[in-house]
Design a protein around this motif. Structure first.
Motif, PDB file in Angstrom:
ATOM      1  N   HIS A  79      29.504  44.019  20.505  1.00  0.00           N
ATOM      2  CA  HIS A  79      28.803  43.325  19.428  1.00  0.00           C
ATOM      3  C   HIS A  79      28.609  41.827  19.687  1.00  0.00           C
ATOM      4  O   HIS A  79      27.965  41.151  18.902  1.00  0.00           O
ATOM      5  CB  HIS A  79      29.554  43.527  18.099  1.00  0.00           C
ATOM      6  N   ARG A  80      29.159  41.318  20.756  1.00  0.00           N
ATOM      7  CA  ARG A  80      29.010  39.894  21.082  1.00  0.00           C
ATOM      8  C   ARG A  80      27.882  39.752  22.098  1.00  0.00           C
ATOM      9  O   ARG A  80      27.775  40.531  23.028  1.00  0.00           O
ATOM     10  CB  ARG A  80      30.301  39.314  21.668  1.00  0.00           C
ATOM     11  N   GLY A  81      27.057  38.751  21.927  1.00  0.00           N
ATOM     12  CA  GLY A  81      25.954  38.542  22.849  1.00  0.00           C
ATOM     13  C   GLY A  81      26.307  37.635  24.012  1.00  0.00           C
ATOM     14  O   GLY A  81      25.572  37.534  24.976  1.00  0.00           O
ATOM     15  N   ALA A  82      27.456  37.002  23.936  1.00  0.00           N
ATOM     16  CA  ALA A  82      27.832  35.995  24.927  1.00  0.00           C
ATOM     17  C   ALA A  82      28.393  36.624  26.204  1.00  0.00           C
ATOM     18  O   ALA A  82      28.809  37.778  26.220  1.00  0.00           O
ATOM     19  CB  ALA A  82      28.870  35.048  24.324  1.00  0.00           C
ATOM     20  N   LYS A  83      28.401  35.823  27.248  1.00  0.00           N
ATOM     21  CA  LYS A  83      29.032  36.197  28.512  1.00  0.00           C
ATOM     22  C   LYS A  83      30.529  35.982  28.327  1.00  0.00           C
ATOM     23  O   LYS A  83      30.994  34.862  28.183  1.00  0.00           O
ATOM     24  CB  LYS A  83      28.490  35.312  29.643  1.00  0.00           C
ATOM     25  N   ILE A  84      31.278  37.067  28.268  1.00  0.00           N
ATOM     26  CA  ILE A  84      32.705  36.995  27.976  1.00  0.00           C
ATOM     27  C   ILE A  84      33.466  37.849  28.979  1.00  0.00           C
ATOM     28  O   ILE A  84      33.044  38.947  29.323  1.00  0.00           O
ATOM     29  CB  ILE A  84      33.028  37.554  26.574  1.00  0.00           C
ATOM     30  N   THR A  85      34.587  37.330  29.417  1.00  0.00           N
ATOM     31  CA  THR A  85      35.574  38.160  30.098  1.00  0.00           C
ATOM     32  C   THR A  85      36.895  37.943  29.370  1.00  0.00           C
ATOM     33  O   THR A  85      37.149  36.869  28.824  1.00  0.00           O
ATOM     34  CB  THR A  85      35.742  37.804  31.593  1.00  0.00           C
ATOM     35  N   ALA A  86      37.696  38.967  29.345  1.00  0.00           N
ATOM     36  CA  ALA A  86      39.008  38.876  28.710  1.00  0.00           C
ATOM     37  C   ALA A  86      40.019  39.528  29.635  1.00  0.00           C
ATOM     38  O   ALA A  86      39.736  40.564  30.238  1.00  0.00           O
ATOM     39  CB  ALA A  86      39.007  39.568  27.354  1.00  0.00           C
ATOM     40  N   THR A  87      41.172  38.912  29.740  1.00  0.00           N
ATOM     41  CA  THR A  87      42.249  39.453  30.545  1.00  0.00           C
ATOM     42  C   THR A  87      43.381  39.862  29.616  1.00  0.00           C
ATOM     43  O   THR A  87      43.827  39.062  28.793  1.00  0.00           O
ATOM     44  CB  THR A  87      42.751  38.416  31.570  1.00  0.00           C
ATOM     45  N   VAL A  88      43.789  41.106  29.732  1.00  0.00           N
ATOM     46  CA  VAL A  88      44.907  41.624  28.942  1.00  0.00           C
ATOM     47  C   VAL A  88      46.098  41.719  29.881  1.00  0.00           C
ATOM     48  O   VAL A  88      46.015  42.306  30.956  1.00  0.00           O
ATOM     49  CB  VAL A  88      44.587  43.006  28.342  1.00  0.00           C
ATOM     50  N   LYS A  89      47.207  41.123  29.456  1.00  0.00           N
ATOM     51  CA  LYS A  89      48.411  41.102  30.281  1.00  0.00           C
ATOM     52  C   LYS A  89      49.549  41.780  29.534  1.00  0.00           C
ATOM     53  O   LYS A  89      49.774  41.526  28.352  1.00  0.00           O
ATOM     54  CB  LYS A  89      48.791  39.658  30.617  1.00  0.00           C
ATOM     55  N   LYS A  90      50.233  42.655  30.257  1.00  0.00           N
ATOM     56  CA  LYS A  90      51.440  43.306  29.741  1.00  0.00           C
ATOM     57  C   LYS A  90      52.501  43.152  30.813  1.00  0.00           C
ATOM     58  O   LYS A  90      52.379  43.720  31.903  1.00  0.00           O
ATOM     59  CB  LYS A  90      51.166  44.787  29.457  1.00  0.00           C
ATOM     60  N   GLY A  91      53.512  42.372  30.523  1.00  0.00           N
ATOM     61  CA  GLY A  91      54.534  42.096  31.534  1.00  0.00           C
ATOM     62  C   GLY A  91      53.908  41.376  32.714  1.00  0.00           C
ATOM     63  O   GLY A  91      53.218  40.374  32.538  1.00  0.00           O
ATOM     64  N   ASN A  92      54.094  41.920  33.915  1.00  0.00           N
ATOM     65  CA  ASN A  92      53.522  41.279  35.104  1.00  0.00           C
ATOM     66  C   ASN A  92      52.219  41.949  35.564  1.00  0.00           C
ATOM     67  O   ASN A  92      51.726  41.668  36.647  1.00  0.00           O
ATOM     68  CB  ASN A  92      54.544  41.269  36.247  1.00  0.00           C
ATOM     69  N   ARG A  93      51.662  42.826  34.742  1.00  0.00           N
ATOM     70  CA  ARG A  93      50.401  43.508  35.074  1.00  0.00           C
ATOM     71  C   ARG A  93      49.279  42.995  34.190  1.00  0.00           C
ATOM     72  O   ARG A  93      49.507  42.648  33.036  1.00  0.00           O
ATOM     73  CB  ARG A  93      50.543  45.008  34.894  1.00  0.00           C
TER      74      ARG A  93
END
Length: 124
Positions: A79-93
């Motif tokens: 639903h977002r029109g923007a150029k987006i990246t997101a990083t999800v981190k759990k522990g060291n991964r």
């Protein structure tokens, strides 16, 4: 600076403060994450002034929270029109999700993408 616990999931958004705040609001409106998603204030890096707000910390809670988070983020990104990246981190991964890839995926591909990311973060 807020301190995360090992059970927390960290989501860093590359797309500007507006996108971070948008995702935090979106997560707060979802039953699975209401009251569990908060902004993580970090110290500024070299050449930056003030507190940096680019990370959301989520109290992971019980089973399925990771898959629910990845699925919810995918809907938000569509639903977002923007150029987006997101990083999800759990522990060291960690895994990085690109909004362009999410928007171009059909439902089956999107489900597989979420499952793949979830497996990657749950291994170890």
């Amino acid at each position: 600076m807020a301190v995360d616990t090992p059970a927390d999931l960290l989501v860093t958004v590359d797309g500007g403060l507006e996108e971070v705040l948008s995702l935090q609001r979106w997560l707060s409106e979802q039953d699975d994450f209401a009251g569990r998603a908060r902004l993580l204030r970090s110290d500024p890096g070299p050449g930056q002034m003030g507190t940096v707000l680019d990370t959301i910390t989520i109290a992971a809670g019980g089973g399925g929270a990771l898959t629910a988070l990845l699925g919810t983020m995918s809907v938000w990104m569509r639903h977002r029109g923007a150029k987006i990246t997101a990083t999800v981190k759990k522990g060291n991964r960690s895994v990085t999700i690109d909004a362009d890839r999410v928007r171009s995926a059909d439902i089956a591909a999107l489900r597989e993408m979420v499952a793949e990311f979830s497996r990657t973060l749950d291994e170890g």
